[in-house]
Design a protein around this motif. Structure first.
Motif, PDB file in Angstrom:
ATOM      1  N   GLU A 138     -41.021 -39.333 -61.120  1.00  0.00           N
ATOM      2  CA  GLU A 138     -42.313 -39.036 -61.740  1.00  0.00           C
ATOM      3  C   GLU A 138     -42.337 -39.459 -63.208  1.00  0.00           C
ATOM      4  N   HIS A 141     -42.651 -43.239 -63.120  1.00  0.00           N
ATOM      5  CA  HIS A 141     -44.027 -43.630 -62.790  1.00  0.00           C
ATOM      6  C   HIS A 141     -44.965 -43.410 -63.981  1.00  0.00           C
ATOM      7  N   ALA A 142     -44.753 -42.328 -64.708  1.00  0.00           N
ATOM      8  CA  ALA A 142     -45.594 -42.059 -65.876  1.00  0.00           C
ATOM      9  C   ALA A 142     -45.440 -43.160 -66.914  1.00  0.00           C
ATOM     10  N   ARG A 145     -47.261 -46.163 -65.679  1.00  0.00           N
ATOM     11  CA  ARG A 145     -48.710 -45.953 -65.741  1.00  0.00           C
ATOM     12  C   ARG A 145     -49.217 -46.156 -67.173  1.00  0.00           C
ATOM     13  N   THR A 153     -51.854 -43.079 -57.528  1.00  0.00           N
ATOM     14  CA  THR A 153     -51.299 -41.772 -57.875  1.00  0.00           C
ATOM     15  C   THR A 153     -50.883 -41.037 -56.599  1.00  0.00           C
ATOM     16  N   SER A 155     -49.760 -36.813 -55.579  1.00  0.00           N
ATOM     17  CA  SER A 155     -49.571 -35.458 -56.086  1.00  0.00           C
ATOM     18  C   SER A 155     -48.091 -35.089 -56.077  1.00  0.00           C
ATOM     19  N   HIS A 159     -45.395 -35.948 -53.176  1.00  0.00           N
ATOM     20  CA  HIS A 159     -44.191 -36.664 -53.597  1.00  0.00           C
ATOM     21  C   HIS A 159     -42.944 -35.907 -53.146  1.00  0.00           C
ATOM     22  N   LEU A 202     -48.983 -46.234 -54.319  1.00  0.00           N
ATOM     23  CA  LEU A 202     -48.799 -46.366 -55.773  1.00  0.00           C
ATOM     24  C   LEU A 202     -49.346 -47.667 -56.373  1.00  0.00           C
TER      25      LEU A 202
END
Length: 205
Positions: A138, A141-142, A145, A153, A155, A159, A202
């Motif tokens: 996470e 991914h952040a 992003r 995305t 949740s 995930h 994603l």
């Protein structure tokens, strides 16, 4: 200098057999000592209790895999500045093959962890790996992003569920006593299946 004395090797051998047959919770310390042919005093000269014996059988392999797994998570961040984030799936697959070979190099230890550890600190081993994976991924991914490289995305709950299903499935290789060759084929097919789902959710750019 030898790592273990003959007495200690015998205790470990009999202990492993007892744990594999009955699981940690139902294994008998008295039975282990008796089958090993030593007194309880001899046992306590090496291990403080049944849990310490179980740890001696699994901790080196299990803890090393956890450390290797954490290092693999960090390696994905190295792809970002090189603009190679799209290669993360291939990197994950390479590490997966390394991990499955490591597991099979230490098969009995992981059999104990996955199938016989209820009542020990390793009872939640798969769950602990899942937690590491979810938190690290996470964060990864952040970062992607923020750079505009990840459009989709997912949740936290989904995930976690997907990751838990994946990791549980990977360790089914041990639970079902697959051969190394079967396990390698199986986990690579599994990775392909799950990666297709992640790519759909994603949308990495």
């Amino acid at each position: 200098m030898e790592k273990y004395t003959e007495t200690q090797r015998r205790i470990l051998e009999v202990g492993k057999k007892e744990f594999l047959a009955k699981g940690f919770r139902d294994a008998s310390l008295r039975g282990i000592v008796k089958d090993a042919g030593f007194t309880q005093g001899a046992f306590y000269g090496y291990y403080s209790d049944k849990a310490a014996l179980f740890d001696a059988l699994v901790s080196e392999a299990a803890d090393s895999l956890t450390d290797q797994f954490k290092a693999a998570q960090e390696a994905h961040y190295d792809l970002i500045p090189e603009d190679k984030a799209a290669e993360s799936r291939d990197l994950s697959k390479d590490y997966l093959n390394h991990f499955i070979n490591y597991i099979y190099d230490n098969f009995d230890a992981f059999k104990l962890v996955i199938c016989c550890s209820e009542g020990t600190r390793y009872a939640g081993y798969i769950h602990d790996l899942v937690e590491i994976e979810v938190v690290q991924t996470e964060n990864y991914h952040a970062r992607l992003r923020q750079l505009g490289k990840l459009k989709g995305t997912v949740s936290h709950e989904l995930h976690h569920m997907i990751t838990s299903a994946y990791f549980t499935a990977v360790f089914e290789t041990v639970a079902h006593d697959m051969t190394r060759e079967q396990a390698i084929d199986y986990v690579n097919e599994l990775a392909t299946f799950f990666n297709c789902g992640w790519d759909g959710l994603l949308r990495l750019e």
